[in-house]
Design a protein around this motif. Structure first.
Motif, PDB file in Angstrom:
ATOM      1  N   GLN A 165     -10.957   4.213 -11.551  1.00 32.87           N
ATOM      2  CA  GLN A 165      -9.626   3.992 -10.975  1.00 32.87           C
ATOM      3  C   GLN A 165      -8.506   4.423 -11.905  1.00 32.87           C
ATOM      4  O   GLN A 165      -7.446   4.850 -11.442  1.00 32.87           O
ATOM      5  CB  GLN A 165      -9.437   2.514 -10.616  1.00 32.87           C
ATOM      6  CG  GLN A 165     -10.200   2.084  -9.376  1.00 32.87           C
ATOM      7  CD  GLN A 165      -9.774   0.715  -8.893  1.00 32.87           C
ATOM      8  OE1 GLN A 165      -9.181  -0.062  -9.626  1.00 32.87           O
ATOM      9  NE2 GLN A 165     -10.070   0.421  -7.636  1.00 32.87           N
TER      10      GLN A 165
ATOM     11  N   GLY B  19     -11.094   3.089  -4.147  1.00 30.79           N
ATOM     12  CA  GLY B  19     -10.182   2.200  -3.426  1.00 30.79           C
ATOM     13  C   GLY B  19      -9.027   2.996  -2.866  1.00 30.79           C
ATOM     14  O   GLY B  19      -9.223   3.884  -2.046  1.00 30.79           O
ATOM     15  N   THR B  20      -7.824   2.710  -3.316  1.00 31.60           N
ATOM     16  CA  THR B  20      -6.640   3.488  -2.933  1.00 31.60           C
ATOM     17  C   THR B  20      -5.924   4.014  -4.174  1.00 31.60           C
ATOM     18  O   THR B  20      -4.729   4.289  -4.134  1.00 31.60           O
ATOM     19  CB  THR B  20      -5.668   2.622  -2.100  1.00 31.60           C
ATOM     20  OG1 THR B  20      -5.281   1.471  -2.867  1.00 31.60           O
ATOM     21  CG2 THR B  20      -6.309   2.180  -0.796  1.00 31.60           C
TER      22      THR B  20
ATOM     23  N   GLY C 296      -8.844   9.726  -1.733  1.00 29.70           N
ATOM     24  CA  GLY C 296      -7.883   8.647  -1.952  1.00 29.70           C
ATOM     25  C   GLY C 296      -8.419   7.535  -2.830  1.00 29.70           C
ATOM     26  O   GLY C 296      -7.684   6.623  -3.202  1.00 29.70           O
ATOM     27  N   GLY C 297      -9.695   7.590  -3.182  1.00 29.05           N
ATOM     28  CA  GLY C 297     -10.324   6.545  -3.965  1.00 29.05           C
ATOM     29  C   GLY C 297     -10.291   6.815  -5.454  1.00 29.05           C
ATOM     30  O   GLY C 297      -9.666   7.780  -5.883  1.00 29.05           O
TER      31      GLY C 297
ATOM     32  N   THR D 266      -5.974   6.837  -5.738  1.00 29.52           N
ATOM     33  CA  THR D 266      -5.422   8.199  -5.677  1.00 29.52           C
ATOM     34  C   THR D 266      -4.958   8.550  -4.265  1.00 29.52           C
ATOM     35  O   THR D 266      -5.000   9.715  -3.862  1.00 29.52           O
ATOM     36  CB  THR D 266      -6.462   9.230  -6.152  1.00 29.52           C
ATOM     37  OG1 THR D 266      -7.624   9.151  -5.304  1.00 29.52           O
ATOM     38  CG2 THR D 266      -6.871   8.986  -7.588  1.00 29.52           C
ATOM     39  N   GLU D 267      -4.520   7.558  -3.537  1.00 32.09           N
ATOM     40  CA  GLU D 267      -4.037   7.794  -2.174  1.00 32.09           C
ATOM     41  C   GLU D 267      -2.577   8.247  -2.227  1.00 32.09           C
ATOM     42  O   GLU D 267      -1.694   7.481  -2.589  1.00 32.09           O
ATOM     43  CB  GLU D 267      -4.163   6.530  -1.338  1.00 32.09           C
ATOM     44  CG  GLU D 267      -3.857   6.740   0.138  1.00 32.09           C
ATOM     45  CD  GLU D 267      -4.130   5.499   0.948  1.00 32.09           C
ATOM     46  OE1 GLU D 267      -4.933   5.575   1.894  1.00 32.09           O
ATOM     47  OE2 GLU D 267      -3.547   4.434   0.626  1.00 32.09           O
TER      48      GLU D 267
ATOM     49  N   SER E 198       2.393   1.622  -3.428  1.00 25.65           N
ATOM     50  CA  SER E 198       1.375   2.103  -4.357  1.00 25.65           C
ATOM     51  C   SER E 198       1.161   3.603  -4.194  1.00 25.65           C
ATOM     52  O   SER E 198       1.004   4.327  -5.189  1.00 25.65           O
ATOM     53  CB  SER E 198       0.061   1.352  -4.119  1.00 25.65           C
ATOM     54  OG  SER E 198      -0.967   1.876  -4.926  1.00 25.65           O
ATOM     55  N   ALA E 199       1.162   4.074  -2.948  1.00 28.66           N
ATOM     56  CA  ALA E 199       0.998   5.504  -2.683  1.00 28.66           C
ATOM     57  C   ALA E 199       2.167   6.308  -3.248  1.00 28.66           C
ATOM     58  O   ALA E 199       1.971   7.391  -3.825  1.00 28.66           O
ATOM     59  CB  ALA E 199       0.877   5.751  -1.179  1.00 28.66           C
TER      60      ALA E 199
ATOM     61  N   ARG F  55      -3.789   9.186   7.493  1.00 23.30           N
ATOM     62  CA  ARG F  55      -4.784   8.165   7.814  1.00 23.30           C
ATOM     63  C   ARG F  55      -4.214   7.082   8.726  1.00 23.30           C
ATOM     64  O   ARG F  55      -4.831   6.687   9.713  1.00 23.30           O
ATOM     65  CB  ARG F  55      -5.304   7.524   6.522  1.00 23.30           C
ATOM     66  CG  ARG F  55      -6.361   8.352   5.820  1.00 23.30           C
ATOM     67  CD  ARG F  55      -6.848   7.630   4.586  1.00 23.30           C
ATOM     68  NE  ARG F  55      -8.007   8.295   4.029  1.00 23.30           N
ATOM     69  CZ  ARG F  55      -8.525   8.008   2.853  1.00 23.30           C
ATOM     70  NH1 ARG F  55      -7.986   7.063   2.100  1.00 23.30           N
ATOM     71  NH2 ARG F  55      -9.585   8.648   2.411  1.00 23.30           N
TER      72      ARG F  55
ATOM     73  N   LEU G 105      -1.839   8.984   3.135  1.00 27.43           N
ATOM     74  CA  LEU G 105      -1.612   7.698   3.795  1.00 27.43           C
ATOM     75  C   LEU G 105      -0.990   7.898   5.169  1.00 27.43           C
ATOM     76  O   LEU G 105      -1.378   7.227   6.140  1.00 27.43           O
ATOM     77  CB  LEU G 105      -0.705   6.823   2.929  1.00 27.43           C
ATOM     78  CG  LEU G 105      -0.299   5.466   3.523  1.00 27.43           C
ATOM     79  CD1 LEU G 105      -1.522   4.610   3.790  1.00 27.43           C
ATOM     80  CD2 LEU G 105       0.668   4.752   2.592  1.00 27.43           C
TER      81      LEU G 105
ATOM     82  N   ARG H 230       0.838  -1.210   0.000  1.00 27.10           N
ATOM     83  CA  ARG H 230       0.000   0.000   0.000  1.00 27.10           C
ATOM     84  C   ARG H 230       0.864   1.248   0.000  1.00 27.10           C
ATOM     85  O   ARG H 230       0.556   2.222  -0.683  1.00 27.10           O
ATOM     86  CB  ARG H 230      -0.927  -0.006   1.220  1.00 27.10           C
ATOM     87  CG  ARG H 230      -1.906   1.171   1.228  1.00 27.10           C
ATOM     88  CD  ARG H 230      -2.897   1.052   2.364  1.00 27.10           C
ATOM     89  NE  ARG H 230      -3.783   2.198   2.415  1.00 27.10           N
ATOM     90  CZ  ARG H 230      -4.733   2.364   3.323  1.00 27.10           C
ATOM     91  NH1 ARG H 230      -4.937   1.420   4.248  1.00 27.10           N
ATOM     92  NH2 ARG H 230      -5.504   3.448   3.317  1.00 27.10           N
TER      93      ARG H 230
END
Length: 286
Positions: free
Chosen positions: A147, A235-236, A232-233, A238-239, A63-64, A247, A244, A60
């Motif tokens: 997405q 999902g993730t 951020g959605g 655009t997090e 990905s961010a 959160r 991150l 995660r």
């Protein structure tokens, strides 16, 4: 009687204390807690570099970082291209020049969150309605709910608001170029493109460096637009790293873990800024 040096010191002390209390001390605390397992409450234990190691294993987090770099690079390039074009246009001898400069700077003074919420409504309701009425498939859906396309909506808003400051900085550089240089170039038969590439751009290269570094740094730290537009959605998708960290640290009980992430992110931003400065300043010399 107090001398000048003492007076300056007394004036600076309150500002120093405020800066240290609300900036330096919390930053040092964050670095300290990054070596612990503290959740933001209760007891804690030292865990060494395990938080830092786990950050590089967290999909995660990776990905961010991927989204953040993608967004920042694209937005930085687009902002600088548009800003330079607008600045060159505003630097021309046209009517209502001061009024136009004020209008172009207006987006920068607006609240980022408010702008984000307004564009959220535009992308969610107005654009799809407009696309459906004209039977344009690309515009007939809410891109913020896709997405693969949501990040483009954030880029559009970030660029729209970021162009203002960069334009002002480019204008400050353009007014330093003597008009005689252009007149000499015209006499030598130089066209618009040659004048830009051989005269304008080299003489404002220091302003280009400043704009590139500031834009990249600001876009890497993107938070407000994302919170207001996608959260951020989906999902993730655009997090961002900043979102991150917030959160996980303040809502997810990962204060120490996200503190380590914040330290890594700080080092990354500094490294990128220094790399940009080194490369672009070398080009200035050339």
């Amino acid at each position: 009687m107090i001398n000048r040096k003492t007076t300056f010191m007394l004036i600076a002390i309150p500002a120093f204390l405020l800066f240290f209390t609300f900036h330096t001390y919390p930053a040092l605390q964050g670095i300290f807690y990054s070596f612990t397992d503290w959740k933001g409450y209760g007891n804690w234990n030292f865990v060494g570099f395990s938080n830092f190691i786990n950050v590089f294993k967290d999909t995660r987090v990776l990905s961010a970082y991927g989204f953040t770099f993608q967004f920042a690079i694209v937005a930085t390039i687009i902002v600088n291209i548009i800003s330079l074009l607008i600045a060159m246009g505003l630097n021309s001898k046209i009517k209502f020049l001061k009024t136009l400069r004020a209008i172009y700077f207006l987006p920068y003074i607006l609240s980022v969150l408010i702008v984000g919420f307004i564009f959220n409504y535009i992308f969610t309701h107005l654009v799809p309605s407009f696309g459906q009425s004209l039977q344009i498939n690309v515009l007939s859906k809410n891109i913020l709910g896709d997405q693969n396309l949501a990040w483009l909506g954030i880029v559009i808003v970030a660029v729209w608001q970021g162009v203002a400051l960069n334009t002002i900085l480019y204008l400050a550089g353009l007014v330093t170029i003597p008009e005689e240089v252009y007149e000499a170039a015209v006499i030598d038969g130089a066209g618009p493109w040659k004048k830009f590439w051989k005269i304008t751009f080299p003489l404002i290269s220091s302003f280009f460096t400043i704009n590139m570094v500031l834009a990249m740094k600001n876009f890497l730290m993107a938070y407000d637009q994302i919170v207001a537009m996608t959260g951020g959605g989906p999902g993730t998708a655009t997090e961002s790293v900043s979102l991150l960290i917030y959160r996980g640290g303040f809502e997810g009980g990962q204060f120490a873990y996200q503190s380590a992430n914040a330290v890594i992110f700080f080092v990354v931003i500094v490294a990128i800024s220094l790399f940009q400065l080194r490369v672009l300043e070398r080009r200035e010399v050339e």
